[in-house]
Design a protein around this motif. Structure first.
Motif, PDB file in Angstrom:
ATOM      1  N   ASN A 196       8.998  -2.602  10.526  1.00 27.61           N
ATOM      2  CA  ASN A 196       9.742  -3.395   9.540  1.00 27.61           C
ATOM      3  C   ASN A 196       8.843  -3.856   8.403  1.00 27.61           C
ATOM      4  O   ASN A 196       9.217  -3.749   7.225  1.00 27.61           O
ATOM      5  CB  ASN A 196      10.408  -4.605  10.203  1.00 27.61           C
ATOM      6  N   ARG A 197       7.666  -4.368   8.742  1.00 31.24           N
ATOM      7  CA  ARG A 197       6.727  -4.811   7.706  1.00 31.24           C
ATOM      8  C   ARG A 197       6.281  -3.644   6.833  1.00 31.24           C
ATOM      9  O   ARG A 197       6.190  -3.769   5.617  1.00 31.24           O
ATOM     10  CB  ARG A 197       5.508  -5.491   8.337  1.00 31.24           C
ATOM     11  N   THR A 198       6.003  -2.511   7.449  1.00 28.52           N
ATOM     12  CA  THR A 198       5.555  -1.337   6.703  1.00 28.52           C
ATOM     13  C   THR A 198       6.650  -0.832   5.770  1.00 28.52           C
ATOM     14  O   THR A 198       6.377  -0.505   4.613  1.00 28.52           O
ATOM     15  CB  THR A 198       5.100  -0.228   7.677  1.00 28.52           C
ATOM     16  N   SER A 199       7.886  -0.793   6.256  1.00 36.13           N
ATOM     17  CA  SER A 199       9.007  -0.354   5.414  1.00 36.13           C
ATOM     18  C   SER A 199       9.171  -1.273   4.214  1.00 36.13           C
ATOM     19  O   SER A 199       9.332  -0.816   3.080  1.00 36.13           O
ATOM     20  CB  SER A 199      10.303  -0.327   6.225  1.00 36.13           C
ATOM     21  N   LYS A 200       9.128  -2.572   4.458  1.00 34.63           N
ATOM     22  CA  LYS A 200       9.256  -3.543   3.365  1.00 34.63           C
ATOM     23  C   LYS A 200       8.097  -3.405   2.381  1.00 34.63           C
ATOM     24  O   LYS A 200       8.283  -3.514   1.170  1.00 34.63           O
ATOM     25  CB  LYS A 200       9.323  -4.962   3.921  1.00 34.63           C
ATOM     26  N   LEU A 201       6.905  -3.161   2.910  1.00 30.64           N
ATOM     27  CA  LEU A 201       5.730  -3.009   2.053  1.00 30.64           C
ATOM     28  C   LEU A 201       5.841  -1.771   1.178  1.00 30.64           C
ATOM     29  O   LEU A 201       5.536  -1.817  -0.024  1.00 30.64           O
ATOM     30  CB  LEU A 201       4.485  -2.933   2.931  1.00 30.64           C
ATOM     31  N   LEU A 202       6.297  -0.658   1.742  1.00 31.44           N
ATOM     32  CA  LEU A 202       6.470   0.570   0.961  1.00 31.44           C
ATOM     33  C   LEU A 202       7.481   0.357  -0.165  1.00 31.44           C
ATOM     34  O   LEU A 202       7.257   0.788  -1.302  1.00 31.44           O
ATOM     35  CB  LEU A 202       6.925   1.716   1.864  1.00 31.44           C
ATOM     36  N   ILE A 203       8.571  -0.318   0.146  1.00 37.70           N
ATOM     37  CA  ILE A 203       9.587  -0.606  -0.875  1.00 37.70           C
ATOM     38  C   ILE A 203       9.017  -1.538  -1.945  1.00 37.70           C
ATOM     39  O   ILE A 203       9.239  -1.331  -3.146  1.00 37.70           O
ATOM     40  CB  ILE A 203      10.851  -1.189  -0.216  1.00 37.70           C
ATOM     41  N   GLU A 204       8.241  -2.516  -1.525  1.00 37.87           N
ATOM     42  CA  GLU A 204       7.609  -3.443  -2.476  1.00 37.87           C
ATOM     43  C   GLU A 204       6.631  -2.702  -3.400  1.00 37.87           C
ATOM     44  O   GLU A 204       6.603  -2.947  -4.604  1.00 37.87           O
ATOM     45  CB  GLU A 204       6.871  -4.541  -1.715  1.00 37.87           C
ATOM     46  N   TYR A 205       5.844  -1.802  -2.830  1.00 38.94           N
ATOM     47  CA  TYR A 205       4.923  -1.005  -3.653  1.00 38.94           C
ATOM     48  C   TYR A 205       5.690  -0.214  -4.706  1.00 38.94           C
ATOM     49  O   TYR A 205       5.295  -0.154  -5.865  1.00 38.94           O
ATOM     50  CB  TYR A 205       4.098  -0.041  -2.798  1.00 38.94           C
ATOM     51  N   GLU A 206       6.791   0.390  -4.282  1.00 40.53           N
ATOM     52  CA  GLU A 206       7.573   1.193  -5.226  1.00 40.53           C
ATOM     53  C   GLU A 206       8.195   0.312  -6.305  1.00 40.53           C
ATOM     54  O   GLU A 206       8.218   0.691  -7.477  1.00 40.53           O
ATOM     55  CB  GLU A 206       8.654   1.997  -4.493  1.00 40.53           C
ATOM     56  N   GLU A 207       8.678  -0.851  -5.928  1.00 37.69           N
ATOM     57  CA  GLU A 207       9.265  -1.762  -6.924  1.00 37.69           C
ATOM     58  C   GLU A 207       8.225  -2.201  -7.947  1.00 37.69           C
ATOM     59  O   GLU A 207       8.525  -2.332  -9.133  1.00 37.69           O
ATOM     60  CB  GLU A 207       9.867  -2.987  -6.230  1.00 37.69           C
ATOM     61  N   LYS A 208       7.001  -2.413  -7.506  1.00 40.03           N
ATOM     62  CA  LYS A 208       5.943  -2.880  -8.409  1.00 40.03           C
ATOM     63  C   LYS A 208       5.282  -1.745  -9.187  1.00 40.03           C
ATOM     64  O   LYS A 208       4.956  -1.909 -10.361  1.00 40.03           O
ATOM     65  CB  LYS A 208       4.875  -3.641  -7.620  1.00 40.03           C
ATOM     66  N   LEU A 209       5.070  -0.612  -8.527  1.00 42.99           N
ATOM     67  CA  LEU A 209       4.315   0.471  -9.150  1.00 42.99           C
ATOM     68  C   LEU A 209       5.184   1.603  -9.684  1.00 42.99           C
ATOM     69  O   LEU A 209       4.824   2.255 -10.659  1.00 42.99           O
ATOM     70  CB  LEU A 209       3.292   1.027  -8.148  1.00 42.99           C
ATOM     71  N   GLY A 210       6.286   1.890  -9.013  1.00 42.08           N
ATOM     72  CA  GLY A 210       7.229   2.889  -9.487  1.00 42.08           C
ATOM     73  C   GLY A 210       6.721   4.319  -9.519  1.00 42.08           C
ATOM     74  O   GLY A 210       7.239   5.143 -10.279  1.00 42.08           O
ATOM     75  N   VAL A 211       5.751   4.632  -8.686  1.00 44.09           N
ATOM     76  CA  VAL A 211       5.164   5.973  -8.710  1.00 44.09           C
ATOM     77  C   VAL A 211       6.171   7.044  -8.289  1.00 44.09           C
ATOM     78  O   VAL A 211       6.330   8.057  -8.975  1.00 44.09           O
ATOM     79  CB  VAL A 211       3.901   6.035  -7.817  1.00 44.09           C
ATOM     80  N   ALA A 212       6.867   6.835  -7.182  1.00 44.95           N
ATOM     81  CA  ALA A 212       7.822   7.832  -6.701  1.00 44.95           C
ATOM     82  C   ALA A 212       8.937   8.052  -7.716  1.00 44.95           C
ATOM     83  O   ALA A 212       9.298   9.195  -8.014  1.00 44.95           O
ATOM     84  CB  ALA A 212       8.396   7.417  -5.349  1.00 44.95           C
ATOM     85  N   ASN A 213       9.463   6.977  -8.250  1.00 42.78           N
ATOM     86  CA  ASN A 213      10.536   7.088  -9.244  1.00 42.78           C
ATOM     87  C   ASN A 213      10.025   7.762 -10.524  1.00 42.78           C
ATOM     88  O   ASN A 213      10.725   8.585 -11.126  1.00 42.78           O
ATOM     89  CB  ASN A 213      11.111   5.712  -9.563  1.00 42.78           C
ATOM     90  N   GLY A 214       8.816   7.425 -10.925  1.00 46.75           N
ATOM     91  CA  GLY A 214       8.229   8.035 -12.118  1.00 46.75           C
ATOM     92  C   GLY A 214       8.060   9.537 -11.968  1.00 46.75           C
ATOM     93  O   GLY A 214       8.391  10.308 -12.875  1.00 46.75           O
TER      94      GLY A 214
END
Length: 104
Positions: A57-75
Motif C-alpha cells: 500500500n505504501r509503495t503504491s501510494k508512493l509511486l502515484i505520488e512520484y508520478e503526480e510530482k514528476l510526471g515522467v510516465a505521463n510525459g
C-alpha cells in the motif's frame, strides 16, 4: 485488484523503481511480477502478512505520488503518442524498439 490498476502501477514501477527502497522493490516484484500471495511473500521475507500488505500500500501510494510530482510516465506517454501520430515508419520502429527495451 483490477487489471487496469495493476498495469498502471507496473508502468509507474518501470519509471520509478530506483527511487524505492530495496525492500519496497522486492515486495512489489514478488507480488506484481511473480504473482505471489501476501502469505508467500511473508514466508520468504520472514515478515507478517500485514507487513506485506502495508508495504504494498505504501509503495503504491508512493509511486502515484512520484508520478503526480514528476510526471515522467505521463510525459513519455504524451511524447510517444505525438510521435506515433506522425505515422513515420522509421520513427515508429525506433519507438517500438525503445518501448520493448524498457519492460513496458
Amino acid at each position: 485488484m483490477n487489471i487496469e490498476k495493476t498495469v498502471f502501477l507496473n508502468k509507474l514501477y518501470d519509471y520509478y523503481e530506483k527511487l524505492l527502497t530495496q525492500r519496497q522493490q522486492e515486495v512489489f516484484r514478488y507480488y506484481y511480477h511473480d504473482d505471489l500471495s501476501y502469505q508467500e511473500i511473508a514466508d520468504i521475507l520472514g515478515i507478517s502478512r500485514a507487513a506485506v500488505f502495508d508495504n504494498l500500500n505504501r509503495t503504491s501510494k508512493l509511486l502515484i505520488e512520484y508520478e503526480e510530482k514528476l510526471g515522467v510516465a505521463n510525459g513519455y506517454q504524451t511524447l510517444f503518442d505525438k510521435l506515433y501520430a506522425l505515422e513515420n515508419n522509421d520513427v515508429n520502429a525506433i519507438l517500438d524498439t525503445f518501448i520493448k527495451g524498457r519492460k513496458l
